[in-house]
Write a protein that holds these residues in place. Sequence first.
Motif, PDB file in Angstrom:
ATOM      1  N   GLN A 163       6.266  19.941   6.505  1.00  0.00           N
ATOM      2  CA  GLN A 163       6.163  21.222   7.209  1.00  0.00           C
ATOM      3  C   GLN A 163       5.050  21.175   8.257  1.00  0.00           C
ATOM      4  O   GLN A 163       5.177  21.736   9.345  1.00  0.00           O
ATOM      5  N   GLN A 164       3.947  20.487   7.919  1.00  0.00           N
ATOM      6  CA  GLN A 164       2.843  20.352   8.859  1.00  0.00           C
ATOM      7  C   GLN A 164       3.288  19.614  10.120  1.00  0.00           C
ATOM      8  O   GLN A 164       2.923  19.992  11.238  1.00  0.00           O
ATOM      9  N   MET A 165       4.073  18.551   9.946  1.00  0.00           N
ATOM     10  CA  MET A 165       4.541  17.780  11.089  1.00  0.00           C
ATOM     11  C   MET A 165       5.399  18.631  12.014  1.00  0.00           C
ATOM     12  O   MET A 165       5.257  18.575  13.241  1.00  0.00           O
ATOM     13  N   VAL A 166       6.284  19.426  11.447  1.00  0.00           N
ATOM     14  CA  VAL A 166       7.126  20.307  12.244  1.00  0.00           C
ATOM     15  C   VAL A 166       6.265  21.378  12.918  1.00  0.00           C
ATOM     16  O   VAL A 166       6.426  21.681  14.107  1.00  0.00           O
ATOM     17  N   GLN A 167       5.341  21.933  12.151  1.00  0.00           N
ATOM     18  CA  GLN A 167       4.450  22.984  12.650  1.00  0.00           C
ATOM     19  C   GLN A 167       3.630  22.500  13.844  1.00  0.00           C
ATOM     20  O   GLN A 167       3.545  23.170  14.874  1.00  0.00           O
ATOM     21  N   VAL A 168       3.045  21.306  13.717  1.00  0.00           N
ATOM     22  CA  VAL A 168       2.203  20.770  14.785  1.00  0.00           C
ATOM     23  C   VAL A 168       3.048  20.332  15.981  1.00  0.00           C
ATOM     24  O   VAL A 168       2.653  20.528  17.135  1.00  0.00           O
ATOM     25  N   ALA A 169       4.216  19.754  15.714  1.00  0.00           N
ATOM     26  CA  ALA A 169       5.101  19.330  16.808  1.00  0.00           C
ATOM     27  C   ALA A 169       5.490  20.517  17.683  1.00  0.00           C
ATOM     28  O   ALA A 169       5.598  20.392  18.910  1.00  0.00           O
ATOM     29  N   THR A 198      -4.175  13.030  14.230  1.00  0.00           N
ATOM     30  CA  THR A 198      -3.805  12.398  15.492  1.00  0.00           C
ATOM     31  C   THR A 198      -2.895  13.303  16.310  1.00  0.00           C
ATOM     32  O   THR A 198      -3.071  13.449  17.524  1.00  0.00           O
ATOM     33  N   MET A 199      -1.903  13.927  15.666  1.00  0.00           N
ATOM     34  CA  MET A 199      -0.997  14.826  16.377  1.00  0.00           C
ATOM     35  C   MET A 199      -1.758  15.971  17.029  1.00  0.00           C
ATOM     36  O   MET A 199      -1.544  16.304  18.199  1.00  0.00           O
ATOM     37  N   LEU A 200      -2.666  16.584  16.274  1.00  0.00           N
ATOM     38  CA  LEU A 200      -3.443  17.709  16.797  1.00  0.00           C
ATOM     39  C   LEU A 200      -4.353  17.259  17.937  1.00  0.00           C
ATOM     40  O   LEU A 200      -4.447  17.927  18.975  1.00  0.00           O
ATOM     41  N   LEU A 201      -5.008  16.135  17.738  1.00  0.00           N
ATOM     42  CA  LEU A 201      -5.916  15.622  18.764  1.00  0.00           C
ATOM     43  C   LEU A 201      -5.158  15.293  20.041  1.00  0.00           C
ATOM     44  O   LEU A 201      -5.634  15.538  21.155  1.00  0.00           O
ATOM     45  N   ASN A 202      -3.955  14.762  19.884  1.00  0.00           N
ATOM     46  CA  ASN A 202      -3.138  14.408  21.042  1.00  0.00           C
ATOM     47  C   ASN A 202      -2.697  15.650  21.817  1.00  0.00           C
ATOM     48  O   ASN A 202      -2.615  15.632  23.054  1.00  0.00           O
ATOM     49  N   ILE A 203      -2.421  16.739  21.104  1.00  0.00           N
ATOM     50  CA  ILE A 203      -2.054  17.991  21.769  1.00  0.00           C
ATOM     51  C   ILE A 203      -3.248  18.552  22.545  1.00  0.00           C
ATOM     52  O   ILE A 203      -3.102  19.026  23.678  1.00  0.00           O
ATOM     53  N   ARG A 265       2.397   0.118  15.825  1.00  0.00           N
ATOM     54  CA  ARG A 265       2.288   1.423  16.474  1.00  0.00           C
ATOM     55  C   ARG A 265       1.995   2.518  15.442  1.00  0.00           C
ATOM     56  O   ARG A 265       1.183   3.411  15.686  1.00  0.00           O
ATOM     57  N   ARG A 266       2.629   2.444  14.294  1.00  0.00           N
ATOM     58  CA  ARG A 266       2.406   3.450  13.261  1.00  0.00           C
ATOM     59  C   ARG A 266       0.958   3.418  12.783  1.00  0.00           C
ATOM     60  O   ARG A 266       0.304   4.461  12.637  1.00  0.00           O
ATOM     61  N   HIS A 267       0.441   2.222  12.578  1.00  0.00           N
ATOM     62  CA  HIS A 267      -0.935   2.094  12.107  1.00  0.00           C
ATOM     63  C   HIS A 267      -1.937   2.541  13.167  1.00  0.00           C
ATOM     64  O   HIS A 267      -2.938   3.197  12.851  1.00  0.00           O
ATOM     65  N   LEU A 268      -1.674   2.188  14.415  1.00  0.00           N
ATOM     66  CA  LEU A 268      -2.587   2.566  15.485  1.00  0.00           C
ATOM     67  C   LEU A 268      -2.611   4.087  15.663  1.00  0.00           C
ATOM     68  O   LEU A 268      -3.650   4.673  15.975  1.00  0.00           O
ATOM     69  N   PHE A 269      -1.453   4.726  15.439  1.00  0.00           N
ATOM     70  CA  PHE A 269      -1.382   6.186  15.510  1.00  0.00           C
ATOM     71  C   PHE A 269      -2.229   6.808  14.397  1.00  0.00           C
ATOM     72  O   PHE A 269      -2.903   7.823  14.611  1.00  0.00           O
ATOM     73  N   LEU A 270      -2.202   6.204  13.217  1.00  0.00           N
ATOM     74  CA  LEU A 270      -3.018   6.684  12.106  1.00  0.00           C
ATOM     75  C   LEU A 270      -4.506   6.492  12.382  1.00  0.00           C
ATOM     76  O   LEU A 270      -5.327   7.315  11.998  1.00  0.00           O
ATOM     77  N   LEU A 271      -4.857   5.404  13.068  1.00  0.00           N
ATOM     78  CA  LEU A 271      -6.255   5.097  13.351  1.00  0.00           C
ATOM     79  C   LEU A 271      -6.837   5.951  14.478  1.00  0.00           C
ATOM     80  O   LEU A 271      -8.033   6.208  14.501  1.00  0.00           O
ATOM     81  N   TYR A 272      -6.023   6.356  15.418  1.00  0.00           N
ATOM     82  CA  TYR A 272      -6.452   7.064  16.642  1.00  0.00           C
ATOM     83  C   TYR A 272      -7.418   8.208  16.336  1.00  0.00           C
ATOM     84  O   TYR A 272      -7.201   8.957  15.389  1.00  0.00           O
TER      85      TYR A 272
END
Length: 323
Positions: A163-169, A198-203, A265-272
């Motif tokens: 739900q968080q992923m959908v919410q942030v997207a 990472t999603m929030l920071l990217n937004i 790419r998945r790991h780098l996204f987690l590290l960002y």
Amino acid sequence: MAKRPGKKKSDDQKVVPFPQLKDRLIEKGLEKLQEQHHAEAIQLLKDAYALDQEDSVTLTSLAVALYEDHKWTEAKELCGKMLHEGIGDYEETLELYIMNLFQLREHDEIAETIQTVLDEGVLSYERRDRFEHLLSISHKQDQEDQLEENSFQSFILQKDLEQQMVQVANLSKQNIHPIKESLIDAIQLKQTHPFIKTMLLNILREQGVQASVLIEKWGRKKEINPSTLNEPFESERFEEVLTRIQNEAGHEDPNLVELAVDLMRRHLFLLYPYSWAEQDPSIIAKAYLHLGERYMGLEMEWNELETNGIADEIETLEMVPII
């Protein structure tokens, strides 16, 4: 820029750039911009700018590249410098300056800037109509933003990760400035999932939010300004590792390369916004190729001589649940 080999120059000697180097950098930068390779275009144009900080073509090209890469604050500042110093076409630079203000939702500044130039009567007839139209749009957006702000005061993460992923997207489609403090609070919560951080920071980065955000991930902690960040996969380290993976196994096993790159790419996204602790791109590339082989059914232990300790970091990242 690397120095040419040869005798060491004395301190009082000047380094003379190659003839027409600036022109070649601009030409190459514009090619990269047309290909949508924004980071490379910006770097090339910044190299040209370092050679001549008053060249109108260089500054205008760099300002456009920064705008296209969503670096609106930096682009706005560069346009402001050009306007102040009288560099480039005044009306074109002014319009680009205003377009950056639109992206940053600085409507008061838009209104003040446009009204000033309209009152001064320095614009051509076509541009005057264009700026009057922009001023009208700005007023409407400002009213909409204020209404949105009144009905959109805070942000609280859902409990379920999916739900968080959908919410942030969904936030990427909205003006998040009214709730930026709530988003920063969510990022700074220790228990927030690293993928969500990472999603929030990217937004925040995409919408040019200028703020001090404390990022705590993987035992590391630092304060960053989202507006100054690159995209998650826009780094020299990523490009170096990607190239080494492709060179090492691209012709022999393209499926392995695809899997290894997806894992990377998945790991780098987690590290960002951090990156791997390991610095050597060749070691990182070998580690992800090895991990890909394991997922393809080749059960092999980590070779510590080749992976040099990055195995532990990769294993930790692989344990992180992602929907």
